[in-house]
Design an enzyme around this catalytic site. Structure first.
Site, PDB file in Angstrom:
ATOM      1  N   SER A 211       0.856  -1.185   0.000  1.00 32.36           N
ATOM      2  CA  SER A 211       0.000   0.000   0.000  1.00 32.36           C
ATOM      3  C   SER A 211       0.884   1.224   0.000  1.00 32.36           C
ATOM      4  O   SER A 211       1.927   1.246   0.674  1.00 32.36           O
ATOM      5  CB  SER A 211      -0.895   0.028   1.240  1.00 32.36           C
ATOM      6  OG  SER A 211      -1.552   1.285   1.354  1.00 32.36           O
TER       7      SER A 211
ATOM      8  N   TYR B 195      -2.386  -0.449  10.381  1.00 31.89           N
ATOM      9  CA  TYR B 195      -2.299  -0.865   8.981  1.00 31.89           C
ATOM     10  C   TYR B 195      -0.958  -0.449   8.378  1.00 31.89           C
ATOM     11  O   TYR B 195      -0.263  -1.241   7.732  1.00 31.89           O
ATOM     12  CB  TYR B 195      -3.458  -0.241   8.209  1.00 31.89           C
ATOM     13  CG  TYR B 195      -3.464  -0.472   6.728  1.00 31.89           C
ATOM     14  CD1 TYR B 195      -3.943  -1.662   6.195  1.00 31.89           C
ATOM     15  CD2 TYR B 195      -3.031   0.522   5.840  1.00 31.89           C
ATOM     16  CE1 TYR B 195      -3.984  -1.872   4.822  1.00 31.89           C
ATOM     17  CE2 TYR B 195      -3.065   0.318   4.473  1.00 31.89           C
ATOM     18  CZ  TYR B 195      -3.544  -0.871   3.967  1.00 31.89           C
ATOM     19  OH  TYR B 195      -3.576  -1.077   2.605  1.00 31.89           O
TER      20      TYR B 195
END
Length: 205
Positions: free
Chosen positions: A90, A103
């Site tokens: 990501s 995350y």
């Protein structure tokens, strides 16, 4: 027309994750490629993330790819054959949003793991790369926007108007890039974590 198998797996369970690789070997005799695409994007800041939420992110976004890679690489080494792995990471691993603390921590770990594993197995001709994916239009993102951000039916169009290309990224575009990295067409590339996004990180207006 291809022979495809579905093995339902909870990747947070290491035994299940590795059993899915074993199932592929049993069915096809070998594993040539692995894509780690499972992910958890639930929200939590540095100050309100619980140990339980943190552990969930590590289990799915970091530990699962680690042990899936371990199982796949062991098969490649056993056969003395080359292989390819792509980790879906990501762009948030570069810093990310305040509400994605756990995350970001896990995805940043996955970026480091990608480089480490690629370096360790480059002479085994096992190529391992990652994609730092930006904002993408998926069913999961739709659910996340509605659950955590109160988004309505037009959120995609509204978000797109604020982006340089006028739209969110699309899954099929990412899939094409992943296939390229898995294939011989990507040549000798290994250990790369590629920004797949329409924002230029480090660029300032």
């Amino acid at each position: 027309g291809a022979d495809a198998r579905c093995v339902p797996t909870d990747v947070a369970d290491v035994a299940q994750a590795q059993a899915s690789v074993a199932a592929a070997v049993t069915a096809f005799g070998r594993v040539d490629s692995l894509v780690n695409a499972a992910g958890l994007t639930s929200r939590g800041t540095l100050v309100d993330t619980t140990p339980e939420l943190f552990d969930e992110h590590v289990a799915i976004n970091l530990r699962a790819p680690f042990f899936l890679m371990q199982a796949a690489v062991r098969d490649m080494l056993r056969r003395g054959s080359p292989g390819t792995i792509v980790n879906i990471i990501s762009s948030s691993e570069l810093g990310g949003q305040p509400y994605l603390a756990a995350y970001v921590a896990a995805k940043a770990g996955l970026a480091g793991l990608t480089r480490n594993a690629a370096h360790a197995h480059r002479f085994d001709r096992i190529r391992i790369n990652g994609l730092d994916i930006g904002w993408t239009d998926t069913e999961g993102e739709d659910a996340t926007q509605r659950r955590f951000h109160g988004a309505g039916d037009g959120w995609r169009e509204e978000a797109g108007r604020k982006l340089p290309m006028g739209r969110l990224g699309q899954v099929d575009e990412i899939a094409d890039f992943v296939v390229f990295l898995l294939s011989d067409r990507s040549g000798v590339v290994t250990g790369s974590v590629i920004d797949w996004d329409q924002n230029v990180f480090g660029g300032l207006d």
